[in-house]
Design an enzyme around this catalytic site. Structure first.
Site, PDB file in Angstrom:
ATOM      1  N   SER A  37       0.810  -1.213   0.000  1.00 18.88           N
ATOM      2  CA  SER A  37       0.000   0.000   0.000  1.00 18.88           C
ATOM      3  C   SER A  37       0.845   1.266   0.000  1.00 18.88           C
ATOM      4  CB  SER A  37      -0.933   0.005   1.209  1.00 18.88           C
ATOM      5  OG  SER A  37      -1.824  -1.090   1.164  1.00 18.88           O
ATOM      6  N   HIS A  95       0.060   3.422   4.640  1.00 14.82           N
ATOM      7  CA  HIS A  95      -0.773   4.085   3.634  1.00 14.82           C
ATOM      8  C   HIS A  95      -0.531   5.587   3.646  1.00 14.82           C
ATOM      9  CE1 HIS A  95      -2.737   0.255   4.483  1.00 14.82           C
ATOM     10  NE2 HIS A  95      -3.470   0.374   3.382  1.00 14.82           N
TER      11      HIS A  95
END
Length: 417
Positions: A291, A356
């Protein structure tokens, strides 16, 4: 006279023409837009094709000044228009309209696919558009590969002149191998551990999941490769599917336009920033999944679309941007839920979601600069060096944090897997 000019020009060892041949110019449009100056110098080794265009240029430059007037340049284009690609012809005509003279080296660079930023800058600084030229969308009789390249051009580039240049110069050599190779490796690793752990959904719940040499684990943070290798492990098929979809749909087109070096730089910086951000802010949690790199690419691309909204001609761009944000939100929400869900094997928590956010920050800073101009060299952009220095400073601070902060703060880490 023409033969004498053509034969003598290759033997010249001094004068303005030598400067033109051995330079990589940057075109600076003056306030009246009538002069072109050679500002930068770097060695250029002429090729056979350059000699061919050089001979053509010499016929219209008997003074060997390195420039020809607009009138003579238009005569050259009229005489040799059948030998010049129509899209390149449009760029040359636009350049001729904006300046009183045409520089030899810029002409050769364009004709031999060594385009410098000078052409776009010369056109844009004068506030000029390519006049009387058709859009790429009006091209007919294109093959499947050509239609794909045209589609990618409209997906990623905001200016018609850049889209046409990319359409003419892209050759699929090399192909977009980097993102495809990373994706294939991620799928292969996932399938291997799927068989080994005997589960595809929520692999993280297996007691052997973190025993792999790939995930980042705070107890094993001295093993430097884990700050990058964690991208090949995913918590389950739902995690892999979302990351793989965004990685292929955004990463492959970007690599086709910007190349593996630039996209790899953004991706790796996002991955490293993700694991380091976790080690600083969520010190007891492990990290898995790609991610960090995926969010760096997607965030950079979406920011580039927003910054060039009027120029981006991709279809349904508002709807597609909304869908991209929904996919990112769903994946991020899944990661947050999993992080605070009771772990299967306490006291080790579930993987962190902070990677993220690290990828998003990299995408909105370094990534935007890298993708802003697909033809300008990164080392020529001062903003790139600013963000790169800031990123390097962050990495150094995070390294020192990992070395000293855990013991100074007396952090209670989970046992090693």
């Amino acid at each position: 006279m023409e033969e004498e000019s053509s034969s003598s020009s290759p033997k010249m060892t001094s004068g303005t023409r030598e400067t033109a041949v051995n330079s990589s110019p940057a075109v600076a449009a003056h306030s009246e837009g009538e002069e072109i100056e050679v500002l930068e110098s770097t060695d250029v080794v002429p090729t056979a094709s350059e000699e061919q265009w050089k001979s053509m240029f010499d016929k219209y430059d008997p003074e060997h000044s390195g420039f020809i007037s607009t009138e003579r340049f238009r005569d050259l284009l009229a005489t040799h228009s059948s030998e010049i690609d129509p899209h390149k012809l449009e760029v040359l005509l636009a350049l001729a309209d904006g300046n009183g003279k045409i520089c030899y080296q810029d002409f050769v660079n364009l004709m031999t696919n060594k385009r410098s930023n000078s052409f776009r800058r010369a056109i844009l600084q004068g506030g000029r558009q390519l006049k009387g030229c058709s859009s790429l969308r009006d091209e007919v009789g294109l093959g499947l590969s050509q239609r794909l390249v045209r589609h990618i051009a409209y997906e990623t580039l905001p200016r018609e002149v850049d889209r046409k240049w990319y359409f003419d110069s892209y050759t699929y050599c090399p192909p977009p191998w980097l993102i495809l190779a990373i994706t294939i490796a991620e799928v292969a690793v996932f399938m291997y551990y799927g068989v080994k752990l005997d589960r595809l959904v929520l692999q993280v719940s297996s007691p052997s999941f973190l025993k792999s040499p790939l995930p980042y684990h705070p107890q094993l943070r001295a093993q430097g490769w884990r700050y990058l290798s964690y991208i090949f492990m995913h918590t389950g098929i739902e995690h892999l599917s979302l990351n793989m979809a965004m990685q292929l749909l955004v990463g492959v087109p970007l690599e086709m336009v910007h190349g593996a070096t630039r996209i790899g730089l953004v991706y790796v910086c996002g991955v490293l920033a993700g694991s380091l951000a976790v080690s600083v802010t969520d010190m007891t949690a492990p990290v898995v999944g790609s991610s960090g790199g995926v969010y760096a690419l997607v965030s950079a691309h979406l920011a580039n679309v927003v910054m060039n909204w009027s120029g981006m001609k991709c279809q349904f761009k508002l709807f597609r941007m909304a869908m991209a944000l929904v996919c990112m939100s769903v994946e991020f929400g899944r990661a947050v839920w999993l992080r605070f869900y009771p772990p299967a094997f306490p006291p080790c928590p579930n993987p962190s979601f902070v990677a993220h956010l690290g990828g998003v920050v990299v995408g909105l800073t370094l990534g935007v600069v890298v993708l802003h101009n697909y033809e300008q060299k990164l080392q020529e952009q001062s903003l790139f060096w600013i963000f790169f220095c800031v990123y390097t400073l962050f990495v150094l601070c995070a390294v020192f944090w990992n070395i000293f902060a855990y013991s100074l703060l007396d952090v209670r880490l989970p046992p090693p897997p």
